[in-house]
Motif scaffolding. Structure first.
Motif, PDB file in Angstrom:
ATOM      1  N   ALA A   1      11.026   1.104  -8.148  1.00 20.31           N
ATOM      2  CA  ALA A   1       9.897   1.275  -9.068  1.00 20.31           C
ATOM      3  C   ALA A   1       8.754   0.347  -8.665  1.00 20.31           C
ATOM      4  O   ALA A   1       7.584   0.626  -8.934  1.00 20.31           O
ATOM      5  CB  ALA A   1      10.331   0.974 -10.504  1.00 20.31           C
ATOM      6  N   ASP A   2       9.081  -0.752  -8.008  1.00 22.29           N
ATOM      7  CA  ASP A   2       8.049  -1.682  -7.539  1.00 22.29           C
ATOM      8  C   ASP A   2       7.089  -1.003  -6.571  1.00 22.29           C
ATOM      9  O   ASP A   2       5.967  -1.472  -6.385  1.00 22.29           O
ATOM     10  CB  ASP A   2       8.691  -2.872  -6.798  1.00 22.29           C
ATOM     11  CG  ASP A   2       9.370  -3.835  -7.749  1.00 22.29           C
ATOM     12  OD1 ASP A   2      10.048  -4.759  -7.260  1.00 22.29           O
ATOM     13  OD2 ASP A   2       9.234  -3.674  -8.976  1.00 22.29           O
TER      14      ASP A   2
ATOM     15  N   GLU B   1       5.785  -3.847 -18.357  1.00 22.98           N
ATOM     16  CA  GLU B   1       4.515  -3.197 -18.683  1.00 22.98           C
ATOM     17  C   GLU B   1       4.606  -2.628 -20.087  1.00 22.98           C
ATOM     18  O   GLU B   1       5.670  -2.594 -20.680  1.00 22.98           O
ATOM     19  CB  GLU B   1       4.245  -2.071 -17.699  1.00 22.98           C
ATOM     20  CG  GLU B   1       5.342  -1.040 -17.713  1.00 22.98           C
ATOM     21  CD  GLU B   1       5.108   0.106 -16.749  1.00 22.98           C
ATOM     22  OE1 GLU B   1       3.989   0.229 -16.249  1.00 22.98           O
ATOM     23  OE2 GLU B   1       6.055   0.855 -16.523  1.00 22.98           O
TER      24      GLU B   1
ATOM     25  N   GLU C   1       3.813 -11.098 -12.767  1.00 17.31           N
ATOM     26  CA  GLU C   1       3.490  -9.792 -12.173  1.00 17.31           C
ATOM     27  C   GLU C   1       3.655  -8.632 -13.127  1.00 17.31           C
ATOM     28  O   GLU C   1       4.143  -7.570 -12.751  1.00 17.31           O
ATOM     29  CB  GLU C   1       4.366  -9.565 -10.929  1.00 17.31           C
ATOM     30  CG  GLU C   1       4.217 -10.690  -9.916  1.00 17.31           C
ATOM     31  CD  GLU C   1       4.623 -10.290  -8.519  1.00 17.31           C
ATOM     32  OE1 GLU C   1       5.272  -9.247  -8.358  1.00 17.31           O
ATOM     33  OE2 GLU C   1       4.247 -11.030  -7.593  1.00 17.31           O
ATOM     34  N   ASN C   2       3.266  -8.835 -14.404  1.00 12.27           N
ATOM     35  CA  ASN C   2       3.338  -7.736 -15.354  1.00 12.27           C
ATOM     36  C   ASN C   2       2.022  -6.983 -15.398  1.00 12.27           C
ATOM     37  O   ASN C   2       0.977  -7.513 -15.046  1.00 12.27           O
ATOM     38  CB  ASN C   2       3.629  -8.293 -16.756  1.00 12.27           C
ATOM     39  CG  ASN C   2       4.896  -9.091 -16.788  1.00 12.27           C
ATOM     40  OD1 ASN C   2       5.985  -8.563 -16.684  1.00 12.27           O
ATOM     41  ND2 ASN C   2       4.755 -10.408 -16.944  1.00 12.27           N
ATOM     42  N   GLU C   3       2.099  -5.746 -15.892  1.00 15.31           N
ATOM     43  CA  GLU C   3       0.881  -4.994 -16.155  1.00 15.31           C
ATOM     44  C   GLU C   3       0.544  -5.167 -17.632  1.00 15.31           C
ATOM     45  O   GLU C   3       1.147  -4.534 -18.491  1.00 15.31           O
ATOM     46  CB  GLU C   3       1.103  -3.504 -15.859  1.00 15.31           C
ATOM     47  CG  GLU C   3       1.105  -3.153 -14.399  1.00 15.31           C
ATOM     48  CD  GLU C   3      -0.249  -3.364 -13.744  1.00 15.31           C
ATOM     49  OE1 GLU C   3      -0.284  -3.606 -12.529  1.00 15.31           O
ATOM     50  OE2 GLU C   3      -1.277  -3.301 -14.457  1.00 15.31           O
TER      51      GLU C   3
ATOM     52  N   GLU D   1      -2.336  -5.161 -20.590  1.00 12.57           N
ATOM     53  CA  GLU D   1      -3.689  -4.770 -20.962  1.00 12.57           C
ATOM     54  C   GLU D   1      -4.343  -5.971 -21.626  1.00 12.57           C
ATOM     55  O   GLU D   1      -3.871  -6.483 -22.637  1.00 12.57           O
ATOM     56  CB  GLU D   1      -3.634  -3.605 -21.937  1.00 12.57           C
ATOM     57  CG  GLU D   1      -4.871  -2.746 -21.929  1.00 12.57           C
ATOM     58  CD  GLU D   1      -4.690  -1.559 -22.849  1.00 12.57           C
ATOM     59  OE1 GLU D   1      -3.842  -0.718 -22.531  1.00 12.57           O
ATOM     60  OE2 GLU D   1      -5.387  -1.522 -23.876  1.00 12.57           O
TER      61      GLU D   1
ATOM     62  N   CYS E   1      -0.828 -13.345 -14.387  1.00 11.08           N
ATOM     63  CA  CYS E   1      -1.054 -11.917 -14.135  1.00 11.08           C
ATOM     64  C   CYS E   1      -2.106 -11.306 -15.061  1.00 11.08           C
ATOM     65  O   CYS E   1      -2.448 -10.125 -14.921  1.00 11.08           O
ATOM     66  CB  CYS E   1       0.250 -11.143 -14.258  1.00 11.08           C
ATOM     67  SG  CYS E   1       1.051 -11.350 -15.831  1.00 11.08           S
TER      68      CYS E   1
ATOM     69  N   LYS F   1      -5.621 -10.289 -16.366  1.00  8.36           N
ATOM     70  CA  LYS F   1      -6.786 -10.003 -15.543  1.00  8.36           C
ATOM     71  C   LYS F   1      -8.095 -10.446 -16.165  1.00  8.36           C
ATOM     72  O   LYS F   1      -9.118 -10.507 -15.494  1.00  8.36           O
ATOM     73  CB  LYS F   1      -6.851  -8.500 -15.267  1.00  8.36           C
ATOM     74  CG  LYS F   1      -5.624  -8.012 -14.533  1.00  8.36           C
ATOM     75  CD  LYS F   1      -5.766  -6.568 -14.083  1.00  8.36           C
ATOM     76  CE  LYS F   1      -4.449  -6.015 -13.617  1.00  8.36           C
ATOM     77  NZ  LYS F   1      -3.802  -5.115 -14.569  1.00  8.36           N
TER      78      LYS F   1
ATOM     79  N   ARG G   1      -6.725 -15.995 -12.676  1.00  5.66           N
ATOM     80  CA  ARG G   1      -7.843 -16.188 -11.759  1.00  5.66           C
ATOM     81  C   ARG G   1      -9.135 -16.565 -12.466  1.00  5.66           C
ATOM     82  O   ARG G   1     -10.076 -17.028 -11.846  1.00  5.66           O
ATOM     83  CB  ARG G   1      -8.032 -14.924 -10.917  1.00  5.66           C
ATOM     84  CG  ARG G   1      -8.127 -13.650 -11.712  1.00  5.66           C
ATOM     85  CD  ARG G   1      -8.230 -12.462 -10.811  1.00  5.66           C
ATOM     86  NE  ARG G   1      -9.345 -12.665  -9.892  1.00  5.66           N
ATOM     87  CZ  ARG G   1      -9.427 -12.120  -8.691  1.00  5.66           C
ATOM     88  NH1 ARG G   1      -8.467 -11.368  -8.249  1.00  5.66           N
ATOM     89  NH2 ARG G   1     -10.477 -12.336  -7.921  1.00  5.66           N
TER      90      ARG G   1
ATOM     91  N   SER H   1      -5.533 -16.835  -5.795  1.00  2.44           N
ATOM     92  CA  SER H   1      -5.825 -15.445  -5.469  1.00  2.44           C
ATOM     93  C   SER H   1      -7.046 -15.372  -4.570  1.00  2.44           C
ATOM     94  O   SER H   1      -7.320 -14.374  -3.955  1.00  2.44           O
ATOM     95  CB  SER H   1      -6.004 -14.596  -6.726  1.00  2.44           C
ATOM     96  OG  SER H   1      -6.887 -15.235  -7.593  1.00  2.44           O
TER      97      SER H   1
ATOM     98  N   TYR I   1      -1.413 -14.782  -1.884  1.00  2.00           N
ATOM     99  CA  TYR I   1      -2.440 -13.928  -2.484  1.00  2.00           C
ATOM    100  C   TYR I   1      -3.823 -14.217  -1.930  1.00  2.00           C
ATOM    101  O   TYR I   1      -4.778 -13.505  -2.230  1.00  2.00           O
ATOM    102  CB  TYR I   1      -2.449 -14.088  -4.017  1.00  2.00           C
ATOM    103  CG  TYR I   1      -1.348 -13.289  -4.672  1.00  2.00           C
ATOM    104  CD1 TYR I   1      -0.123 -13.868  -4.983  1.00  2.00           C
ATOM    105  CD2 TYR I   1      -1.538 -11.936  -4.971  1.00  2.00           C
ATOM    106  CE1 TYR I   1       0.885 -13.124  -5.562  1.00  2.00           C
ATOM    107  CE2 TYR I   1      -0.527 -11.189  -5.560  1.00  2.00           C
ATOM    108  CZ  TYR I   1       0.681 -11.791  -5.854  1.00  2.00           C
ATOM    109  OH  TYR I   1       1.683 -11.045  -6.436  1.00  2.00           O
TER     110      TYR I   1
ATOM    111  N   SER J   1       3.685  -3.297  -6.329  1.00  2.00           N
ATOM    112  CA  SER J   1       2.403  -2.734  -6.740  1.00  2.00           C
ATOM    113  C   SER J   1       1.448  -3.797  -7.267  1.00  2.00           C
ATOM    114  O   SER J   1       0.236  -3.679  -7.107  1.00  2.00           O
ATOM    115  CB  SER J   1       2.598  -1.624  -7.770  1.00  2.00           C
ATOM    116  OG  SER J   1       3.546  -2.002  -8.732  1.00  2.00           O
ATOM    117  N   HIS J   2       1.996  -4.843  -7.845  1.00  2.00           N
ATOM    118  CA  HIS J   2       1.132  -5.909  -8.328  1.00  2.00           C
ATOM    119  C   HIS J   2       0.371  -6.545  -7.168  1.00  2.00           C
ATOM    120  O   HIS J   2      -0.841  -6.770  -7.227  1.00  2.00           O
ATOM    121  CB  HIS J   2       1.977  -6.971  -9.035  1.00  2.00           C
ATOM    122  CG  HIS J   2       1.166  -7.973  -9.769  1.00  2.00           C
ATOM    123  ND1 HIS J   2       0.822  -9.195  -9.224  1.00  2.00           N
ATOM    124  CD2 HIS J   2       0.595  -7.950 -10.989  1.00  2.00           C
ATOM    125  CE1 HIS J   2       0.093  -9.871 -10.091  1.00  2.00           C
ATOM    126  NE2 HIS J   2      -0.058  -9.141 -11.166  1.00  2.00           N
TER     127      HIS J   2
ATOM    128  N   LYS K   1      -9.350  -6.538  -3.858  1.00  2.00           N
ATOM    129  CA  LYS K   1     -10.157  -7.450  -3.055  1.00  2.00           C
ATOM    130  C   LYS K   1     -10.880  -6.712  -1.960  1.00  2.00           C
ATOM    131  O   LYS K   1     -12.046  -6.949  -1.696  1.00  2.00           O
ATOM    132  CB  LYS K   1      -9.257  -8.520  -2.434  1.00  2.00           C
ATOM    133  CG  LYS K   1      -9.313  -9.814  -3.186  1.00  2.00           C
ATOM    134  CD  LYS K   1      -8.341 -10.806  -2.653  1.00  2.00           C
ATOM    135  CE  LYS K   1      -7.293 -11.095  -3.699  1.00  2.00           C
ATOM    136  NZ  LYS K   1      -6.112 -11.699  -3.135  1.00  2.00           N
TER     137      LYS K   1
END
Lengths: 580, 226
Positions: free
Chosen positions: A75-76, A136, A160-162, A164, A188, A190, A215, A269, A293, B78-79, B87
């Protein structure tokens, strides 16, 4: 028959921490089983669909720490549809209902909702630690509930989660009375961060050892954070692509100098070369460094930095470091145990020779770092000779993952397959538990793996092998195999069905773009009712599927995921998943 | 239909005298072998062959599948992939003279499409060619980059079994007989290249390599929308 009262036995069991050992203890006798399960505090569940929460709670009523894993590993790489499953909500509902004294929850590849987090935060008064990896489905609102309601929260670790990012004030939701934080990782996220709230939080958390920001935390804020938390052991920084001015640089360096306990550095990053030099004062203390990164910084700056890091045990970098850079690592980092080299250029420019590592770098590392036991190495080319040398230099590998970027690429000096090279690795590394193979490979490499890889628990195969024999060698030979994941390889029904009972001893099998057919999978499901055999089809092609006969047994299955379970077919599968 | 694979059947059967088009590992023989198959291990150079990706330019036909064209390959999480792609996208934007990009490194309003999770793949069809492909938008940072990938994918695919056209496609400079168009979120077909790259990848749903004669009507419509 026990010679000691139960309390004494229980006390002895307290010293036995590993899941494997505790599982073994529980098999000794009925009485030991009972004592063990009633005193068991930490449970690890590698596949959330292998069991259900009710049975878990029934067996382990004293549960305090639960680890759950959801989606399969591939799934990654976007090979599993998002709606596939792995929902944590039913678990939290059940644990709350049974009033389990949950203190720690660690989730990997699961779907977490704000509702779940809210319920979690309100249901367990002693909740201390939340670790979410590659999950996620939630937003910063969920984080706000955790911050606000978990009075004794010590650890909030988001990897490394998604998520929102509603850019709300979740950091503000930590009450002023919250001073127990030991670990906070929101790298993680954003969006923008409420810097004032963050600084206040860090200032009132004297036990904070690990801080990883996202970041959006600028250099001056980082400086202030480090100044009020010189006790930090583990620091993840933000993105600093602009060179700092003189004054900022001096302030930053002063703050860094005071962090004498700092052992682990990550984030970056992006980082301007000058900015990196501000960290020189603490280089010699670092045992862990993650610069993987920072795609823009040139390899030579990274190398210069690493030259001061003589105590490194763990290093994650990009291939822009080059073979020469790896040679420097080999001569500097004699304590190195784990190395990961990630690709920096995903566009596959054949004419781009600068940013890359080859077999040369790998051999240098193996020669220079005697303690190396784990490696993940993305490279453009490899040779058998190099792998044979690496095997000789490093017989202690536990994890060996080699990814040659171009599928099916042979030994570039001999044009042969890489069977012999990987064969040497498995033969020499008697303790090898995890292996990923790549490049041009025939059935022979699997013969070697089946023959020699006696401790192998996880094997990842892509674009390899010639016939079913390859997969059979592995299934027959590797007695300790737990997770087998295969993609784009010519293995079919004969291999899949040869030894159905083998899957009792494994956690799961993944096969995508192989030769197994619907008929084969159906037969397997019939013969093994204790397996969930899942067929995954991409949704958008469903209309095409309708046009053809869906019952065509010869139809090749695009994605197959099977796993042992004691609770039968799951009820939460989406339309794209068929459980046979 | 095999999900996750790169090829799909179009409506037209173009090779009446070849083997029937089927969803198997090979969709025919001869010239089609190099281009028409669903990508599997068998596609790649076999043992002993000295053929490498570098040699492919001398071959008639599409280049062997590159690392960036195969779904889920290379196996980078994917992360991490999103982070790299974002970037590269930002860098490309800066390269295209977007000053804003420099200041807004930490963009608050990053369009969702850029930080893609889930498949960034869009279907690509070329007029006259029955088999479509898929291209990973996340793996590209600019129009030039994308055009190059597509040109290689469809190199020599004319949809006929007669004279093989070895001319490069040159999709972006208007000099060839094909243009690149896309269907956006609203269902309109537009010429590729008019909007900033990052805006493009958030709105593109499908790509189509169209004959210039057909596309001229498109250009007019597009101008009218402006």
């Amino acid at each position: 028959m026990n010679y000691f009262p139960d309390e004494v036995i229980e006390h002895i069991f307290d010293f036995i921490a590993s899941h494997k050992d505790r599982n073994s203890i529980s098999l000794v006798s009925k009485s030991w089983h009972k004592i063990e399960r009633c005193s068991r505090k930490r449970v690890f569940i590698g596949n959330c669909y292998a069991i259900n929460p009710e049975r878990l709670i029934e067996r382990f009523p004293s549960l305090k720490s639960l680890t759950l894993k959801g989606k399969p590993h591939f799934a990654d790489f976007n090979l599993v549809p998002h709606e596939w499953g792995g929902f944590v909500h039913p678990w939290i509902v059940a644990l709350a209902k049974a009033r389990v004294g949950l203190e720690e929850l660690r989730l990997k590849r699961m779907v977490v909702s704000d509702e779940s987090l809210e319920l979690l935060s309100r249901s367990f008064a002693g909740f201390k630690s939340l670790v979410l990896v590659s999950c996620e489905g939630f937003t910063t609102d969920g984080l706000a509930s955790i911050a606000a309601n978990c009075r004794h929260l010590r650890e909030l670790d988001l990897q490394e989660n998604e998520i929102e990012d509603h850019r709300g004030q979740w950091l503000n939701c930590f009450p002023e009375s919250s001073t127990a934080l030991t670990s906070l990782n929101f790298s993680c996220l954003k969006g923008e961060t409420n810097l004032a709230a963050l600084e206040r939080l860090v200032a009132r958390s004297p036990n904070l050892e690990s801080l990883k920001v996202n970041r959006a935390v600028p250099l001056d804020a980082l400086t202030r954070l480090m100044s009020c938390a010189p006790q930090l052991v583990d620091l993840g920084v933000g993105s600093y692509e602009n060179e700092p001015d003189q004054e900022s640089f001096v302030k930053l360096m002063d703050a860094i100098k005071k962090c004498t306990s700092l052992r682990s550095l990550s984030g970056f990053s992006e980082v301007a070369p000058l900015c990196l030099t501000a960290f020189y004062p603490i280089c010699q203390n670092l045992t862990s460094l993650n610069l993987s990164y920072a795609a823009e910084i040139q390899g030579n700056h990274v190398v210069r930095f690493i030259q001061f890091c003589k105590r490194l045990q763990r290093l994650w970098i990009l291939d822009s470091i080059g073979d020469k850079g790896l040679e420097v690592v080999a001569s500097t980092c004699k304590e190195l145990q784990e190395l990961r080299v990630f690709p920096s250029d995903l566009h596959d420019e054949e004419d781009n020779n600068e940013a890359s590592v080859t077999e040369i770098g790998l051999v240098a590392i193996s020669a220079g770092c005697p303690k190396l036991h784990s490696i993940l190495y993305f490279c453009k080319q490899m040779t058998n000779a190099a792998l044979i040398t690496v095997a000789k230099n490093c017989p202690n590998f536990i994890r060996f993952r080699l990814c040659i970027l171009e599928p099916n690429k042979p030994d570039h000096t001999t044009s042969q397959s890489l069977d012999e090279g990987f064969g040497a690795i498995v033969q020499a590394c008697k303790g090898l538990r995890r292996l990923s193979v790549s490049g041009l490979l025939t059935d022979k490499v699997f013969l070697y793996i089946g023959m020699y890889a006696e401790q192998l628990e996880m094997l990842s195969i892509a674009f390899a092998g010639d016939t079913d024999k390859g997969m059979l060698y592995v299934l027959n030979g590797c007695k300790k195999m737990r997770k087998l994941e295969i993609r784009d390889s010519p293995f079919g029904n004969a291999a899949l069905l040869a030894d159905v009972d083998k899957y009792r001893t494994m956690r799961s099998l993944w096969m995508s773009s192989c030769e197994v057919t619907l008929g084969g999978c159906k037969r397997l499901a019939r013969n093994a009712p204790w397996l969930n055999v899942e067929i995954i089809n991409e949704n958008e092609n469903n209309d095409l599927m309708m046009e053809r006969n869906e019952e065509d047994e010869r139809e090749k299955v695009d994605r197959l995921y099977l796993y042992r379970t004691v609770v039968g077919a799951r009820k939460d599968a989406p339309p794209c998943v068929t459980i046979l | 239909m095999r999900g996750g694979s790169e090829l799909e059947l179009g409506k037209s059967n173009l090779l009446p005298d070849e083997n029937e088009l089927e969803l198997g590992l090979s969709l025919g023989t001869g010239a089609w072998r190099e281009r028409g198959r669903i990508l599997t291990a068998k596609d790649f150079p076999s043992v002993g062959s000295k053929r490498t990706a570098a040699d492919s330019s001398s071959h008639q036909g599409a280049s062997p599948p590159r690392s960036s064209q195969v779904v889920g390959w290379p196996p980078v999480g994917s992360h991490r992939m999103n982070s790299l792609v974002n970037k590269q996208a930002m860098k490309a934007e800066q390269g295209e003279g977007d000053e804003e990009g420099k200041k807004k490194v930490i963009k608050e309003d990053e369009p969702k499409g850029v930080s893609v999770h889930g498949s960034g793949f869009v279907k690509v069809n070329k007029d006259g060619v029955g088999i479509g492909r898929k291209v990973d938008m996340r793996a590209h940072s600019s129009y030039e980059n994308l055009a190059r990938t597509l040109e290689e994918m469809f190199f020599g695919m004319t949809g006929t079994t007669s004279v093989e056209m070895v001319k490069p496609l040159r999709l972006l400079d208007g000099s060839s007989e094909f243009v690149l168009t896309y269907e956006d979120k609203e269902g309109d077909w537009m010429l590729v290249g008019d909007v900033p790259w990052r805006m493009f990848i958030t709105s593109v749903k499908r790509l189509r390599i169209m004959g210039t004669s057909e596309a001229s009507g498109l250009a007019t419509r597009h101008q009218e929308q402006k």
